[in-house]
Scaffold this active site. Sequence first.
Site, mmCIF file in Angstrom:
data_model
loop_
_atom_site.group_PDB
_atom_site.id
_atom_site.type_symbol
_atom_site.label_atom_id
_atom_site.label_comp_id
_atom_site.label_asym_id
_atom_site.label_seq_id
_atom_site.Cartn_x
_atom_site.Cartn_y
_atom_site.Cartn_z
ATOM 1 N N THR A 97 -3.827 -1.468 6.518
ATOM 2 C CA THR A 97 -5.118 -1.522 7.223
ATOM 3 C C THR A 97 -5.998 -2.679 6.733
ATOM 4 N N GLN A 148 -6.769 -6.884 5.516
ATOM 5 C CA GLN A 148 -6.611 -8.198 6.167
ATOM 6 C C GLN A 148 -5.146 -8.630 6.197
ATOM 7 N N ASP A 149 -4.511 -8.718 5.026
ATOM 8 C CA ASP A 149 -3.146 -9.248 4.959
ATOM 9 C C ASP A 149 -2.146 -8.280 5.577
ATOM 10 N N ASP A 155 -1.073 7.384 -1.003
ATOM 11 C CA ASP A 155 -2.115 6.780 -1.829
ATOM 12 C C ASP A 155 -1.451 6.223 -3.081
ATOM 13 N N MET A 156 -1.882 5.035 -3.497
ATOM 14 C CA MET A 156 -1.297 4.418 -4.695
ATOM 15 C C MET A 156 -1.571 5.246 -5.954
ATOM 16 N N ALA A 194 -4.743 -2.452 -2.595
ATOM 17 C CA ALA A 194 -5.518 -2.734 -3.805
ATOM 18 C C ALA A 194 -7.000 -2.496 -3.558
ATOM 19 N N GLN A 195 -7.718 -2.256 -4.651
ATOM 20 C CA GLN A 195 -9.172 -2.415 -4.662
ATOM 21 C C GLN A 195 -9.311 -3.918 -4.861
ATOM 22 N N THR A 252 -2.140 -12.647 -7.819
ATOM 23 C CA THR A 252 -3.358 -13.382 -7.448
ATOM 24 C C THR A 252 -3.710 -14.501 -8.422
ATOM 25 N N GLU A 293 -6.506 -14.961 -9.494
ATOM 26 C CA GLU A 293 -7.481 -14.431 -10.459
ATOM 27 C C GLU A 293 -6.835 -14.197 -11.826
ATOM 28 N N TYR A 312 -10.425 -6.716 -12.264
ATOM 29 C CA TYR A 312 -9.478 -6.926 -11.154
ATOM 30 C C TYR A 312 -8.296 -7.789 -11.617
ATOM 31 N N LYS A 317 -4.298 -6.721 -12.028
ATOM 32 C CA LYS A 317 -3.258 -7.441 -11.277
ATOM 33 C C LYS A 317 -2.230 -8.071 -12.235
ATOM 34 N N HIS A 351 -7.363 -16.466 0.591
ATOM 35 C CA HIS A 351 -7.048 -16.757 1.999
ATOM 36 C C HIS A 351 -7.873 -15.836 2.882
HETATM 37 P P1 NAP Z 1 -7.997 -5.834 1.705
HETATM 38 O O1 NAP Z 1 -8.354 -6.338 3.051
HETATM 39 O O2 NAP Z 1 -9.079 -5.344 0.790
HETATM 40 O O3 NAP Z 1 -6.942 -4.626 1.924
HETATM 41 C C1 NAP Z 1 -6.622 -3.731 0.882
HETATM 42 C C2 NAP Z 1 -5.757 -2.618 1.439
HETATM 43 O O4 NAP Z 1 -5.435 -1.706 0.362
HETATM 44 C C3 NAP Z 1 -6.447 -1.760 2.516
HETATM 45 O O5 NAP Z 1 -5.497 -1.410 3.486
HETATM 46 C C4 NAP Z 1 -6.864 -0.516 1.742
HETATM 47 O O6 NAP Z 1 -6.991 0.642 2.528
HETATM 48 C C5 NAP Z 1 -5.669 -0.378 0.809
HETATM 49 N N1 NAP Z 1 -5.934 0.493 -0.346
HETATM 50 C C6 NAP Z 1 -6.960 0.409 -1.220
HETATM 51 N N2 NAP Z 1 -6.862 1.397 -2.143
HETATM 52 C C7 NAP Z 1 -5.747 2.117 -1.829
HETATM 53 C C8 NAP Z 1 -5.112 3.251 -2.391
HETATM 54 N N3 NAP Z 1 -5.609 3.877 -3.478
HETATM 55 N N4 NAP Z 1 -3.976 3.730 -1.822
HETATM 56 C C9 NAP Z 1 -3.460 3.134 -0.698
HETATM 57 N N5 NAP Z 1 -4.030 2.054 -0.111
HETATM 58 C C10 NAP Z 1 -5.153 1.545 -0.675
HETATM 59 O O7 NAP Z 1 -7.162 -6.916 0.870
HETATM 60 P P2 NAP Z 1 -6.388 -8.217 1.401
HETATM 61 O O8 NAP Z 1 -7.312 -9.368 1.385
HETATM 62 O O9 NAP Z 1 -5.644 -7.867 2.620
HETATM 63 O O10 NAP Z 1 -5.365 -8.460 0.198
HETATM 64 C C11 NAP Z 1 -4.052 -7.877 0.204
HETATM 65 C C12 NAP Z 1 -3.511 -7.855 -1.212
HETATM 66 O O11 NAP Z 1 -3.406 -9.176 -1.721
HETATM 67 C C13 NAP Z 1 -4.377 -7.110 -2.219
HETATM 68 O O12 NAP Z 1 -3.515 -6.510 -3.160
HETATM 69 C C14 NAP Z 1 -5.182 -8.207 -2.895
HETATM 70 O O13 NAP Z 1 -5.593 -7.804 -4.172
HETATM 71 C C15 NAP Z 1 -4.158 -9.315 -2.915
HETATM 72 N N6 NAP Z 1 -4.666 -10.690 -2.869
HETATM 73 C C16 NAP Z 1 -5.548 -11.063 -1.906
HETATM 74 C C17 NAP Z 1 -5.974 -12.375 -1.834
HETATM 75 C C18 NAP Z 1 -6.927 -12.839 -0.746
HETATM 76 O O14 NAP Z 1 -7.490 -13.928 -0.885
HETATM 77 N N7 NAP Z 1 -7.082 -12.087 0.330
HETATM 78 C C19 NAP Z 1 -5.494 -13.310 -2.769
HETATM 79 C C20 NAP Z 1 -4.568 -12.892 -3.715
HETATM 80 C C21 NAP Z 1 -4.148 -11.585 -3.765
HETATM 81 P P3 NAP Z 1 -8.405 1.065 3.252
HETATM 82 O O15 NAP Z 1 -8.372 0.385 4.593
HETATM 83 O O16 NAP Z 1 -8.289 2.541 3.312
HETATM 84 O O17 NAP Z 1 -9.501 0.571 2.367
HETATM 85 O O1 F7E Z 2 -15.728 -14.831 -4.189
HETATM 86 C C1 F7E Z 2 -18.688 -16.748 -5.340
HETATM 87 C C2 F7E Z 2 -18.063 -15.751 -6.297
HETATM 88 O O2 F7E Z 2 -15.619 -12.455 -3.439
HETATM 89 C C3 F7E Z 2 -15.397 -16.197 -4.232
HETATM 90 C C4 F7E Z 2 -10.143 -11.657 -3.404
HETATM 91 O O3 F7E Z 2 -9.408 -11.698 -2.212
HETATM 92 O O4 F7E Z 2 -9.646 -13.948 -3.906
HETATM 93 C C5 F7E Z 2 -10.708 -13.033 -3.708
HETATM 94 O O5 F7E Z 2 -11.505 -12.937 -4.872
HETATM 95 C C6 F7E Z 2 -16.391 -16.973 -5.080
HETATM 96 C C7 F7E Z 2 -16.682 -16.352 -6.459
HETATM 97 O O6 F7E Z 2 -13.487 -13.850 -3.689
HETATM 98 C C8 F7E Z 2 -21.258 -15.020 -3.479
HETATM 99 O O7 F7E Z 2 -18.829 -15.664 -7.500
HETATM 100 C C9 F7E Z 2 -21.071 -16.868 -4.585
HETATM 101 O O8 F7E Z 2 -16.722 -17.372 -7.411
HETATM 102 O O9 F7E Z 2 -14.975 -14.282 -1.823
HETATM 103 P P1 F7E Z 2 -14.989 -13.797 -3.204
HETATM 104 P P2 F7E Z 2 -12.786 -13.867 -5.122
HETATM 105 O O10 F7E Z 2 -13.601 -13.210 -6.161
HETATM 106 O O11 F7E Z 2 -12.357 -15.266 -5.380
HETATM 107 C C10 F7E Z 2 -8.754 -13.628 -4.991
HETATM 108 C C11 F7E Z 2 -7.672 -14.682 -5.041
HETATM 109 C C12 F7E Z 2 -8.251 -12.230 -4.922
HETATM 110 O O12 F7E Z 2 -7.157 -11.932 -5.368
HETATM 111 C C13 F7E Z 2 -9.235 -11.177 -4.531
HETATM 112 O O13 F7E Z 2 -8.576 -9.986 -4.093
HETATM 113 O O14 F7E Z 2 -17.637 -16.988 -4.402
HETATM 114 N N1 F7E Z 2 -19.875 -16.259 -4.632
HETATM 115 N N2 F7E Z 2 -21.956 -16.135 -3.882
HETATM 116 C C14 F7E Z 2 -19.950 -15.101 -3.951
HETATM 117 N N3 F7E Z 2 -19.021 -14.162 -3.698
HETATM 118 C C15 F7E Z 2 -19.399 -13.091 -2.947
HETATM 119 N N4 F7E Z 2 -18.470 -12.148 -2.659
HETATM 120 N N5 F7E Z 2 -20.685 -12.964 -2.460
HETATM 121 C C16 F7E Z 2 -21.659 -13.904 -2.699
HETATM 122 O O15 F7E Z 2 -22.806 -13.764 -2.262
#
Ligand code: NAP
Ligand code: F7E
Length: 319
Positions: free
Chosen positions: A10, A12-13, A56-57, A80-81, A123, A125, A147, A151, A177
């Site tokens: 559910t 984004q990815d 659920d994870m 993930a959270q 990630t 991170e 976080y 990870k 992304h």
């Molecule tokens: P997202 O939109 O926050 O989606 C997270 C998903 O995890 C949602 O479907 C959520 O369900 C589910 N989830 C959360 N807690 C759960 C639990 N306890 N049991 C089962 N499902 C659970 O994240 P995303 O951006 O698609 O990212 C996908 C994955 O890639 C994540 O693991 C994230 O940490 C990792 N990642 C993301 C990025 C990025 O830039 N997007 C970069 C690197 C790694 P609900 O809909 O119920 O909340």
């Molecule tokens: O923050 C700065 C903030 O929350 C990006 C997740 O998908 O990518 C994501 O994590 C930057 C940070 O993403 C605001 O401090 C400034 O430096 O969009 P973000 P994130 O923390 O990089 C990684 C790769 C993942 O794995 C994660 O799951 O933006 N920033 N001002 C702000 N960020 C937010 N959210 N809001 C602001 O107002």
Amino acid sequence: MAKALITGITGQDGSYLADHLLQLGYEVHGIVRRSSSPNPWRIAHLEDRVTLWDGDMLDMASLLQVLDAVRPTEIYNLAAQSFVGRSWREPVYTAEVNGVGALRLFEAARVLVPQARIYQASTSEMYGNLPSDTITARGPFAPRSPYGNAKLFAHTSAVNMRESHGQFVACGILFNHESPRRGEEFVTRKVTRGAALAKLGRIRELPMGNLEARRDWGWAPDYVRAMHLLLQHDEPVDVMVATGRSHSVRELCEAAFSHVGLDYRDVVTKDPRFFRPAEVDALLGDPTDAERLLGWKPQVTFEEMVRRMVDADLADLQG
Ligand code: NAP
Ligand code: F7E
């Protein structure tokens, strides 16, 4: 027929990956956790084409039941959270879901479907503030948030499963992304929606955190292609997925607001609530191995991504 199970379908990815795998002819299954009011907007268009399972994870029995019923050939662990900012408020919960939750899934798969290929969503991170020219897919790692810590535990657990039990577990180390399906609390979506709201005269101020932070931002549908390719590789490997270009949050604001004919400086303000206890100042990835090993290249530029997201937010708000 190849059968994929996606945790986090559910999100984004998960939703883009389901689109992609269906297009490739896969049978797609997803795990959905129970909530008081389900919010399936990202996969509503796939209602009749994917099979959803409760799980659920945090709950081992639910993972075992789903794996037993589905018997997938590929497992994508995306649940993930995922919001870094929230991880300081809920560090133990974040560790349980993102860290131990991943290990739970690997263990359940080891028992029931040891031949299944597993993708782990690692990630950038995990690198924290290490200089970009020192980081590789094998490390070093120095996470700066709960976080990132969680990870990294999942990531090293994946490597252990591979080395100890011969499981096919591959980790994509993905840099940020984005897309119109991005959660609104993440900075790109907050800014593109903010620009659209300001254009329509619905807000006059957008409170933000650190505008100097830099990220390597790519287009989410490009990145789910890399996830699938990683599981088609001969051996399980860990690979960075990135664009190789970075921009500051300030540049993001500039691009989004200028696309709607506004000056971000008239709307964006600084607000201490959005600064983090420990910032990752800059992240820049190296996509060389993704291209060399997987034949993967990003197709959408930062500028195009921002334009698409602002346009989608404008259309959504006006629709
Ligand atoms: P997202 O939109 O926050 O989606 C997270 C998903 O995890 C949602 O479907 C959520 O369900 C589910 N989830 C959360 N807690 C759960 C639990 N306890 N049991 C089962 N499902 C659970 O994240 P995303 O951006 O698609 O990212 C996908 C994955 O890639 C994540 O693991 C994230 O940490 C990792 N990642 C993301 C990025 C990025 O830039 N997007 C970069 C690197 C790694 P609900 O809909 O119920 O909340
Ligand atoms: O923050 C700065 C903030 O929350 C990006 C997740 O998908 O990518 C994501 O994590 C930057 C940070 O993403 C605001 O401090 C400034 O430096 O969009 P973000 P994130 O923390 O990089 C990684 C790769 C993942 O794995 C994660 O799951 O933006 N920033 N001002 C702000 N960020 C937010 N959210 N809001 C602001 O107002």
